[in-house]
Enzyme design. Structure first.
Site, mmCIF file in Angstrom:
data_model
loop_
_atom_site.group_PDB
_atom_site.id
_atom_site.type_symbol
_atom_site.label_atom_id
_atom_site.label_comp_id
_atom_site.label_asym_id
_atom_site.label_seq_id
_atom_site.Cartn_x
_atom_site.Cartn_y
_atom_site.Cartn_z
ATOM 1 N N ASP A 99 0.820 -1.336 -0.096
ATOM 2 C CA ASP A 99 -0.042 -0.040 -0.084
ATOM 3 C C ASP A 99 0.737 1.198 0.116
ATOM 4 O O ASP A 99 1.907 1.304 0.543
ATOM 5 C CB ASP A 99 -1.071 0.163 1.140
ATOM 6 C CG ASP A 99 -2.047 0.882 1.063
ATOM 7 O OD1 ASP A 99 -2.231 1.493 0.053
ATOM 8 O OD2 ASP A 99 -2.914 1.132 2.001
ATOM 9 N N HIS B 34 2.794 3.023 -8.939
ATOM 10 C CA HIS B 34 2.703 1.675 -9.245
ATOM 11 C C HIS B 34 3.780 1.096 -10.061
ATOM 12 O O HIS B 34 4.501 0.087 -9.685
ATOM 13 C CB HIS B 34 1.466 1.385 -10.139
ATOM 14 C CG HIS B 34 0.353 1.805 -9.630
ATOM 15 N ND1 HIS B 34 -0.018 1.492 -7.942
ATOM 16 C CD2 HIS B 34 -0.934 2.314 -9.900
ATOM 17 C CE1 HIS B 34 -1.162 2.034 -7.596
ATOM 18 N NE2 HIS B 34 -1.724 2.416 -8.935
ATOM 19 N N LEU C 33 11.559 -20.316 -3.970
ATOM 20 C CA LEU C 33 10.665 -19.564 -3.460
ATOM 21 C C LEU C 33 9.293 -19.556 -4.231
ATOM 22 O O LEU C 33 9.626 -19.617 -5.446
ATOM 23 C CB LEU C 33 10.886 -17.949 -3.362
ATOM 24 C CG LEU C 33 9.834 -16.917 -2.968
ATOM 25 C CD1 LEU C 33 9.421 -16.915 -1.580
ATOM 26 C CD2 LEU C 33 10.364 -15.458 -3.381
HETATM 27 C C1 FPP Z 1 -1.937 -0.026 -3.113
HETATM 28 O O1 FPP Z 1 -1.485 1.412 -3.379
HETATM 29 C C2 FPP Z 1 -1.411 -0.720 -4.422
HETATM 30 C C3 FPP Z 1 -2.203 -1.136 -5.435
HETATM 31 C C4 FPP Z 1 -3.494 -1.326 -5.546
HETATM 32 C C5 FPP Z 1 -1.285 -1.989 -6.484
HETATM 33 C C6 FPP Z 1 -0.284 -2.842 -6.258
HETATM 34 C C7 FPP Z 1 0.696 -2.924 -7.699
HETATM 35 C C8 FPP Z 1 2.041 -2.730 -7.551
HETATM 36 C C9 FPP Z 1 2.759 -2.890 -6.502
HETATM 37 C C10 FPP Z 1 2.766 -2.972 -8.927
HETATM 38 C C11 FPP Z 1 2.327 -4.248 -9.735
HETATM 39 C C12 FPP Z 1 2.626 -5.381 -9.140
HETATM 40 C C13 FPP Z 1 3.237 -6.076 -9.591
HETATM 41 C C14 FPP Z 1 3.369 -7.579 -9.296
HETATM 42 C C15 FPP Z 1 4.265 -6.171 -10.792
HETATM 43 P P1 FPP Z 1 -2.474 2.475 -3.529
HETATM 44 O O2 FPP Z 1 -2.590 2.889 -4.957
HETATM 45 O O3 FPP Z 1 -3.855 2.416 -2.815
HETATM 46 O O4 FPP Z 1 -1.637 3.860 -2.760
HETATM 47 P P2 FPP Z 1 -2.564 4.972 -2.044
HETATM 48 O O5 FPP Z 1 -3.353 4.185 -0.928
HETATM 49 O O6 FPP Z 1 -1.276 5.728 -1.687
HETATM 50 O O7 FPP Z 1 -3.342 5.653 -2.816
#
Ligand code: FPP
Length: 234
Positions: free
Chosen positions: A12, A29, A123
């Site tokens: 997050d 992201h 893993l």
């Molecule tokens: C939450 O942060 C994150 C996500 C919903 C997406 C997670 C995706 C990645 C880490 C990248 C792609 C993954 C792979 C496996 C290649 P948020 O957008 O909700 O952050 P915020 O709460 O600060 O808005």
């Protein structure tokens, strides 16, 4: 001492990381995908044998279409481009969640990555995509009538099957959520029955080996009693 942990991470803070730099959310992201690589490579040395990352929740479909598309493209690129690297590091890739709502090209990338890395055993990396624990539990419950005697173990196996977690993964030992948020957000509700929780302040794109090490050190100090009393308290 056991050295075969299942760690799950709610990644997050990508959006906040980007906003703090005046960048579009998708830049967060993209940076988050780099953090995925760091954590995957650091995990085996810390005794982690299964790592489950929450990459896209079923509720994430409600985000703006452009952000959803960018996340799907990132995922597809990760699966297509990181396979070789995963193989070199002994990482077996598995995507858990629903597949019926994913674009055919994403499903193709998932199948390819799973097949290519099927023999790796250092893993097990499970990426949760279009994942909802409540949906998964309902899907497993639908399999019950055709599966003989119901026990907690047999239900766990059905749950694994319902989310394409092949072979079945063990229960979660440690659940980490980054960015200072303290919610479960419909992640692995059945599998975290006895998990320890670590809530890290770090935003996911900044999360790295040292943070994972710190979370593991915290986890290893905990008394996990599974309902029992401590030996010396008897
Ligand atoms: C939450 O942060 C994150 C996500 C919903 C997406 C997670 C995706 C990645 C880490 C990248 C792609 C993954 C792979 C496996 C290649 P948020 O957008 O909700 O952050 P915020 O709460 O600060 O808005």
């Amino acid at each position: 001492m056991q050295r075969s942990w299942h760690v799950a991470i709610i990644m997050d803070g990508n959006g906040r990381w980007a906003r703090a730099r005046g960048l579009p959310r998708v830049a967060g992201h993209r940076q988050g995908a780099k953090a995925v690589r760091r954590v995957v490579e650091a995990a085996p040395e810390l005794g982690i044998t299964t790592l489950t990352l929450y990459a896209f929740s079923s509720d994430n479909w409600r985000r703006p279409a452009a952000e959803v598309q960018a996340l799907m493209e990132l995922l597809e690129r990760y699966l297509n481009q990181e396979c070789e690297r995963c193989l070199e590091h002994g990482v077996r890739v598995n995507v858990i969640g629903r597949r019926d709502r994913l674009a055919p090209r994403v499903v193709k990338a998932i199948r390819r990555a799973e097949t290519m890395t099927a023999k790796a055993s250092r893993l097990r990396l499970r990426l949760a995509v279009d994942y909802s624990a409540r949906h998964a539990i309902c899907a497993a419950a639908r399999l019950v009538p055709r599966s003989g005697r119901l026990t907690e173990e047999s239900f766990s196996r059905l749950l694994n099957r319902a989310i394409h977690s092949v072979p079945p993964a063990p229960d979660v030992d440690l659940l980490i959520r980054t960015s200072g948020e303290r919610r479960i957000s419909d992640f692995l509700l059945w599998e975290i029955a006895y998990a320890e929780f670590v809530f890290a302040e770090r935003l996911w794109p900044d999360f790295g080996e040292a943070d994972l090490e710190r979370a593991m050190a915290d986890f290893l100090q905990r008394d996990r009693r599974f309902g029992r009393v401590l030996e010396d308290a008897v």
